[in-house]
Motif scaffolding. Structure first.
Motif, mmCIF file in Angstrom:
data_model
loop_
_atom_site.group_PDB
_atom_site.id
_atom_site.type_symbol
_atom_site.label_atom_id
_atom_site.label_comp_id
_atom_site.label_asym_id
_atom_site.label_seq_id
_atom_site.Cartn_x
_atom_site.Cartn_y
_atom_site.Cartn_z
ATOM 1 N N THR A 1 0.800 -1.222 0.000
ATOM 2 C CA THR A 1 0.000 0.000 0.000
ATOM 3 C C THR A 1 0.831 1.267 0.000
ATOM 4 O O THR A 1 0.309 2.347 -0.229
ATOM 5 C CB THR A 1 -0.934 0.041 1.226
ATOM 6 N N LYS B 1 2.210 2.703 2.565
ATOM 7 C CA LYS B 1 2.096 3.466 3.820
ATOM 8 C C LYS B 1 3.462 3.686 4.453
ATOM 9 O O LYS B 1 4.250 2.753 4.586
ATOM 10 C CB LYS B 1 1.213 2.698 4.791
ATOM 11 N N TYR C 1 0.263 5.693 -7.159
ATOM 12 C CA TYR C 1 -0.143 5.552 -5.764
ATOM 13 C C TYR C 1 -0.232 6.941 -5.143
ATOM 14 O O TYR C 1 0.673 7.767 -5.320
ATOM 15 C CB TYR C 1 0.873 4.700 -4.987
ATOM 16 N N TYR D 1 -1.463 9.387 -1.647
ATOM 17 C CA TYR D 1 -1.561 9.324 -0.191
ATOM 18 C C TYR D 1 -1.974 10.676 0.381
ATOM 19 O O TYR D 1 -1.699 11.723 -0.203
ATOM 20 C CB TYR D 1 -0.203 8.949 0.431
ATOM 21 N N TYR E 1 -1.459 12.509 4.232
ATOM 22 C CA TYR E 1 -0.896 12.503 5.575
ATOM 23 C C TYR E 1 -1.298 13.796 6.250
ATOM 24 O O TYR E 1 -1.633 14.777 5.593
ATOM 25 C CB TYR E 1 0.642 12.435 5.508
ATOM 26 N N PHE F 1 0.156 9.040 8.837
ATOM 27 C CA PHE F 1 -0.517 8.480 7.668
ATOM 28 C C PHE F 1 -2.029 8.518 7.837
ATOM 29 O O PHE F 1 -2.557 8.204 8.910
ATOM 30 C CB PHE F 1 -0.055 7.037 7.501
ATOM 31 N N SER G 1 -4.033 5.564 1.830
ATOM 32 C CA SER G 1 -3.374 5.338 0.549
ATOM 33 C C SER G 1 -4.426 4.910 -0.475
ATOM 34 O O SER G 1 -5.446 4.307 -0.113
ATOM 35 C CB SER G 1 -2.265 4.289 0.656
ATOM 36 N N LYS H 1 -6.079 2.491 5.180
ATOM 37 C CA LYS H 1 -6.401 3.723 5.895
ATOM 38 C C LYS H 1 -6.071 3.547 7.362
ATOM 39 O O LYS H 1 -6.041 2.427 7.881
ATOM 40 C CB LYS H 1 -7.876 4.113 5.709
ATOM 41 N N SER I 1 2.637 11.253 -3.598
ATOM 42 C CA SER I 1 2.412 10.249 -4.636
ATOM 43 C C SER I 1 3.713 9.486 -4.883
ATOM 44 O O SER I 1 4.812 9.984 -4.606
ATOM 45 C CB SER I 1 1.906 10.889 -5.933
#
Lengths: 113, 113
Positions: free
Chosen positions: A98, A100, B31, B33, B35, B45, B48, B57, B94
């Motif tokens: 993922t 993360k 990908y 994200y 934050y 975090f 994603s 999550k 990303s």
């Protein structure tokens, strides 16, 4: 549990000296680590990364060392300059698909002229 | 050099109002994200996103939060009913894949009053 931490909240060095910023991580399954630099009011800026199959990686003026035995990561900055003053975060990525990132608390680097 | 861009840079909103934070990730990244960083604390975090769905999550990302990629370039974070404790810097990031470096935007400072 998942946590990444840093040993010192603030590091003060003289301009021209070398700096070493340390980080301890707890997840032995993590296989990818990144150092970020964050200047005031800005987003984290990628500095250097290292994968768990390596012990050392060098960039321009920076070196990252990884000791998997004691779960320790360090960032070395050679010939520290005033522009290096910032907060430095280590981050780990667990073996997941993922992306993360788990960030540490951050170390403030102060460079004295 | 490609970069992640976020708008607005600062958003002030009344408690209970909805906010939408916007991001344009790097164009060939897959990908995405979100934050957040509460003042003086580490980066945390939130979520994603890959292939038009949430891949992971955190506990912070409750039912009040949602993400969307409404078109081929934007990635948004919506907070449905803001609370005082949602005040923070929100960073979009990303990466091309989950095991390469993530690039962060400059952040949106959200202030809930």
């Amino acid at each position: 549990g998942e946590s990444v931490g840093l040993h010192l909240p603030t590091l003060s060095v003289q301009e021209g000296d070398n700096s070493i910023i340390n980080c301890a991580y707890s997840n032995s399954a993590s296989d990818y680590f990144i150092w970020y630099k964050q200047e005031s009011g800005k987003g984290p800026q990628f500095i250097i990364d290292i994968r768990s199959n390596m012990d050392k990686r060098q960039g321009q003026r920076v070196t990252v060392l990884l000791n998997k035995t004691v779960k320790h990561l360090s960032l070395q900055i050679a010939a520290t300059q005033p522009g290096d003053s910032a907060v430095y975060f280590c981050a780990e990525r667990a073996t997941s698909n993922t992306g993360k990132l788990i960030f540490g608390q951050g170390t403030t680097l102060q460079v004295k002229p | 050099e490609p970069e992640v861009t976020q708008t607005p840079s600062h958003q002030v909103t009344q408690m209970g109002q909805e906010v939408i934070l916007r991001c344009v990730p790097i164009s060939n990244h897959l990908y995405f994200y979100w934050y957040r960083q509460i003042l003086g604390q580490k980066v945390e975090f939130l979520v994603s996103f890959y292939n038009n769905e949430i891949s992971e999550k955190s506990e912070i990302f409750d039912d009040q939060f949602s993400v969307e990629r409404p078109d081929g370039s934007n990635f948004t974070l919506k907070i449905r009913s803001t609370k005082l404790e949602d005040s923070a810097m929100y960073f979009c990031a990303s990466s091309y894949d989950p095991n390469t470096e993530a690039f962060f935007g400059q952040g949106t400072r959200l202030t809930v009053v």
